[in-house]
Design a protein around this motif. Structure first.
Motif, PDB file in Angstrom:
ATOM      1  N   GLY A  92       0.616  -1.212   0.203  1.00  8.28           N
ATOM      2  CA  GLY A  92      -0.126   0.031   0.070  1.00  8.28           C
ATOM      3  C   GLY A  92       1.169   1.136  -0.020  1.00  8.28           C
ATOM      4  O   GLY A  92       2.009   1.266   0.007  1.00  8.28           O
ATOM      5  N   PRO A  93      -0.069   1.897   0.224  1.00  6.02           N
ATOM      6  CA  PRO A  93       0.916   3.600  -0.062  1.00  6.02           C
ATOM      7  C   PRO A  93       1.867   3.744   0.630  1.00  6.02           C
ATOM      8  O   PRO A  93       3.249   4.444   1.025  1.00  6.02           O
ATOM      9  CB  PRO A  93      -0.133   4.797   0.343  1.00  6.02           C
ATOM     10  CG  PRO A  93      -1.142   4.052  -0.121  1.00  6.02           C
ATOM     11  CD  PRO A  93      -1.226   2.394   0.332  1.00  6.02           C
ATOM     12  N   ASP A  94       2.080   3.117   2.659  1.00  7.57           N
ATOM     13  CA  ASP A  94       2.958   2.891   3.093  1.00  7.57           C
ATOM     14  C   ASP A  94       4.113   1.996   2.577  1.00  7.57           C
ATOM     15  O   ASP A  94       5.664   2.942   4.098  1.00  7.57           O
ATOM     16  CB  ASP A  94       2.168   2.696   4.916  1.00  7.57           C
ATOM     17  CG  ASP A  94       1.095   4.064   4.994  1.00  7.57           C
ATOM     18  OD1 ASP A  94       1.197   4.773   4.540  1.00  7.57           O
ATOM     19  OD2 ASP A  94       0.572   3.472   6.038  1.00  7.57           O
ATOM     20  N   ASP A  95       3.977   1.509   1.976  1.00  9.65           N
ATOM     21  CA  ASP A  95       4.769   0.542   1.728  1.00  9.65           C
ATOM     22  C   ASP A  95       5.965   1.131   0.612  1.00  9.65           C
ATOM     23  O   ASP A  95       7.306   0.190   0.790  1.00  9.65           O
ATOM     24  CB  ASP A  95       4.357  -0.950   1.485  1.00  9.65           C
ATOM     25  CG  ASP A  95       3.689  -1.522   2.522  1.00  9.65           C
ATOM     26  OD1 ASP A  95       4.330  -1.346   4.261  1.00  9.65           O
ATOM     27  OD2 ASP A  95       2.313  -1.984   1.938  1.00  9.65           O
ATOM     28  N   ILE A  96       5.689   2.599   0.466  1.00  6.06           N
ATOM     29  CA  ILE A  96       6.500   2.625  -0.700  1.00  6.06           C
ATOM     30  C   ILE A  96       7.432   3.900  -0.573  1.00  6.06           C
ATOM     31  O   ILE A  96       5.890   4.163  -0.081  1.00  6.06           O
ATOM     32  CB  ILE A  96       5.928   3.152  -2.287  1.00  6.06           C
ATOM     33  CG1 ILE A  96       4.572   2.852  -2.375  1.00  6.06           C
ATOM     34  CG2 ILE A  96       5.662   1.083  -2.636  1.00  6.06           C
ATOM     35  CD1 ILE A  96       3.831   3.160  -3.817  1.00  6.06           C
ATOM     36  N   PRO A  97       7.944   4.464  -1.556  1.00  9.95           N
ATOM     37  CA  PRO A  97       8.633   5.747  -0.547  1.00  9.95           C
ATOM     38  C   PRO A  97       8.104   6.753  -1.386  1.00  9.95           C
ATOM     39  O   PRO A  97       8.795   8.314  -1.085  1.00  9.95           O
ATOM     40  CB  PRO A  97      10.762   5.651  -0.909  1.00  9.95           C
ATOM     41  CG  PRO A  97      10.455   4.430  -1.867  1.00  9.95           C
ATOM     42  CD  PRO A  97       9.291   3.975  -2.049  1.00  9.95           C
ATOM     43  N   LEU A  98       7.689   6.762  -2.900  1.00 10.88           N
ATOM     44  CA  LEU A  98       7.260   7.869  -3.414  1.00 10.88           C
ATOM     45  C   LEU A  98       6.171   8.845  -2.766  1.00 10.88           C
ATOM     46  O   LEU A  98       5.645   8.716  -2.306  1.00 10.88           O
ATOM     47  CB  LEU A  98       6.589   7.106  -4.298  1.00 10.88           C
ATOM     48  CG  LEU A  98       6.226   6.442  -5.665  1.00 10.88           C
ATOM     49  CD1 LEU A  98       6.336   5.884  -6.437  1.00 10.88           C
ATOM     50  CD2 LEU A  98       8.386   6.948  -6.468  1.00 10.88           C
ATOM     51  N   LYS A  99       6.865  10.284  -3.100  1.00 15.77           N
ATOM     52  CA  LYS A  99       5.917  11.678  -2.762  1.00 15.77           C
ATOM     53  C   LYS A  99       5.471  11.986  -3.711  1.00 15.77           C
ATOM     54  O   LYS A  99       4.586  12.670  -3.429  1.00 15.77           O
ATOM     55  CB  LYS A  99       7.192  11.727  -1.874  1.00 15.77           C
ATOM     56  CG  LYS A  99       7.201  12.075  -0.621  1.00 15.77           C
ATOM     57  CD  LYS A  99       8.246  12.916   0.602  1.00 15.77           C
ATOM     58  CE  LYS A  99       8.754  11.863   1.540  1.00 15.77           C
ATOM     59  NZ  LYS A  99       9.825  11.145   2.193  1.00 15.77           N
ATOM     60  N   THR A 100       6.189  12.279  -5.023  1.00 17.09           N
ATOM     61  CA  THR A 100       5.325  13.072  -5.573  1.00 17.09           C
ATOM     62  C   THR A 100       6.048  12.064  -7.345  1.00 17.09           C
ATOM     63  O   THR A 100       7.030  11.245  -7.573  1.00 17.09           O
ATOM     64  CB  THR A 100       7.141  14.167  -6.079  1.00 17.09           C
ATOM     65  OG1 THR A 100       7.034  14.835  -5.007  1.00 17.09           O
ATOM     66  CG2 THR A 100       6.452  15.314  -7.329  1.00 17.09           C
ATOM     67  N   GLY A 101       4.753  12.454  -8.303  1.00 19.03           N
ATOM     68  CA  GLY A 101       4.681  11.319  -9.307  1.00 19.03           C
ATOM     69  C   GLY A 101       4.931  13.004 -10.829  1.00 19.03           C
ATOM     70  O   GLY A 101       4.226  14.111 -10.339  1.00 19.03           O
ATOM     71  N   VAL A 102       6.147  12.418 -11.478  1.00 16.73           N
ATOM     72  CA  VAL A 102       5.899  13.979 -12.504  1.00 16.73           C
ATOM     73  C   VAL A 102       5.285  13.342 -13.284  1.00 16.73           C
ATOM     74  O   VAL A 102       5.760  12.112 -14.365  1.00 16.73           O
ATOM     75  CB  VAL A 102       7.126  14.246 -12.372  1.00 16.73           C
ATOM     76  CG1 VAL A 102       7.287  15.302 -13.816  1.00 16.73           C
ATOM     77  CG2 VAL A 102       7.501  15.257 -11.228  1.00 16.73           C
TER      78      VAL A 102
END
Ligand code: AMP
Ligand code: ZN
Length: 436
Positions: free
Chosen positions: A201-211
């Motif tokens: 889920g969102p908490d398991d991945i480090p992504l903060k920004t999508g371009v």
């Protein structure tokens, strides 16, 4: 919210100052194209315009347009404004029919591309602390290399993944702690769904920004990507003919994409009459790329449908903003007299419970008229349901399309995961019409 600005002097200049800068650059551009490109000299001669007639940027409205056909007619390098030995890079758009569109860059053009690139990615929230996973295609397509050098210019760490190989992308993302994903929105959604299947889920991945960019995407798609990944999905706009990606980019306030007007001058026109429209009105985006050396573009008709505002943005940038694009004039379907963009159907699909946002629009000819079939995947938990529930799901989608868009469409529910997944630009429309 404190924002970082790459080139404060340029990005926050007053509109008066901008007018002055644009005027100087525009006059220089007209001189260059008039003397170096026979195509432009002829086009200006036909209008009776010489470079010395130009007073300031307001004269842009008297200039002729340039189209993709002009580029094709002068294939491959007929619109280049410099000798071939000064060209250090070539890119080309895919060109599904016939020859591709070829674009070239001098050393200074590559510098310019990195400069507007750095402005763009910093506007999106990238800093030198970011770890950027670039999942756009590298190669002749401008997307990969364009954003690669943009992120490097601000000092971020770049992982040049390219498109595809989704499981590996996810592994790298976790292992390398990628904080930024650069991709098409359709691929970002696919990545998010594969992550979900892998139990993340969102908490398991480090992504903060999508371009995310290179194709039209709806507000609903943005919301879905954000909720599945936990990253802020920033809209990124560009096109090969103008330079590639980084012509315009949203800032973190997300009220439209700032276009770097000291290099790219936007106008909105009526796509039928060519008449200039007022600020805020929706029409075809026309852009003049004034400062490129190899391939300056005079009033290029992008075919993208957009509107522009110069209202102040809270990030402090003074550059105009392009609102989310609804589509391209050539993607517009005319179904029994109603103009429909794929993004409108996409918005509806996102709102219906029981289907997944994977769809295809098939156009065919029935009784001499255009008919639309909407193929959409049923959610796995609905798929084994009884016929009645599936019938009512189909009716619900059909009714919503009828109510909100005003057309009748055949709805075909497809098995989960049966429609093709995109690794780059998604193909939304399959045209099987015998009469167009
Ligand atoms: P290409 O020259 O292959 O990079 O394609 C450029 C085209 O992609 C544009 O003219 C648009 O139609 C589309 N495009 C690029 N970025 C966006 C965006 N953020 N939203 C909608 N369409 C986009
Ligand atoms: Zn802003």
């Amino acid at each position: 919210m404190k924002v970082n600005i790459w080139n404060e002097k340029a990005e926050t200049m007053s509109r008066d100052e901008l007018h002055h800068v644009q005027s100087l650059r525009f006059k220089d551009m007209v001189w260059r194209i008039y003397h170096n490109v026979p195509f432009y000299r002829q086009a200006l001669d036909e209008k009776g315009i010489t470079p010395s007639d130009i007073k300031d940027i307001d004269d842009l409205k008297y200039m002729p347009f340039t189209t993709k056909t002009d580029l094709r007619d002068n294939y491959p390098k007929g619109l280049f404004a410099v000798p071939d030995k000064e060209v250090v890079r070539i890119h080309a758009s895919s060109g599904t029919t016939g020859k591709p569109t070829v674009v070239g860059y001098t050393k200074n053009d590559l510098e310019l591309w990195s400069e507007v690139g750095a402005r763009s990615v910093m506007s999106a929230g990238v800093t030198q602390d970011s770890i950027v996973q670039n999942s756009l295609g590298y190669g002749l397509f401008t997307g990969g290399l364009g954003l690669h050098y943009a992120a490097e210019k601000v000092g971020a760490q770049v992982i040049p993944m390219g498109g595809g190989n989704t499981q590996k992308q996810i592994m790298m993302m976790k292992d390398f702690n990628s904080t930024v994903l650069i991709a098409t929105p359709s691929y970002a959604l696919h990545l998010a769904d594969v992550m979900e299947e892998m139990g993340m889920g969102p908490d398991d991945i480090p992504l903060k920004t999508g371009v995310l960019g290179a194709e039209p995407w709806s507000e609903e798609m943005k919301i879905a990507i954000e909720s599945k990944t936990g990253m802020q999905a920033i809209n990124s706009y560009g096109m090969s003919e103008l330079i590639g990606p980084c012509v315009a980019m949203e800032c973190v306030h997300q009220t439209g994409m700032h276009i770097w007007e000291d290099h790219f001058v936007p106008q909105i026109i009526d796509p039928v009459t060519g008449e200039l429209l007022e600020e805020g009105q929706t029409g075809e985006l026309v852009v003049t790329a004034m400062t490129k050396e190899c391939l300056p573009m005079l009033r290029y008709r992008t075919k993208d449908i957009a509107s522009i505002t110069t209202e102040k943005c809270s990030c402090g940038r003074t550059m105009a903003r392009i609102k989310r694009l609804s589509g391209r004039t050539d993607d517009m379907m005319i179904i029994r007299g109603v103009n429909v963009f794929p993004s409108q159907i996409e918005s509806i699909i996102f709102e219906v419970q029981g289907v997944e946002p994977y769809y295809q629009l098939v156009l065919s000819t029935a009784n001499g008229m255009t008919a639309l079939e909407v193929k959409v995947e049923v959610s796995p938990e609905y798929f084994n349901d009884d016929i009645r529930r599936l019938t009512s799901l189909r009716e619900e989608i059909g009714n919503r399309i009828k109510t909100f868009i005003g057309i009748s469409a055949k709805i075909t529910l497809c098995e989960p995961k049966s429609l093709p997944r995109s690794e780059g630009k998604a193909v939304r429309v399959i045209d099987q019409r015998t009469i167009k």
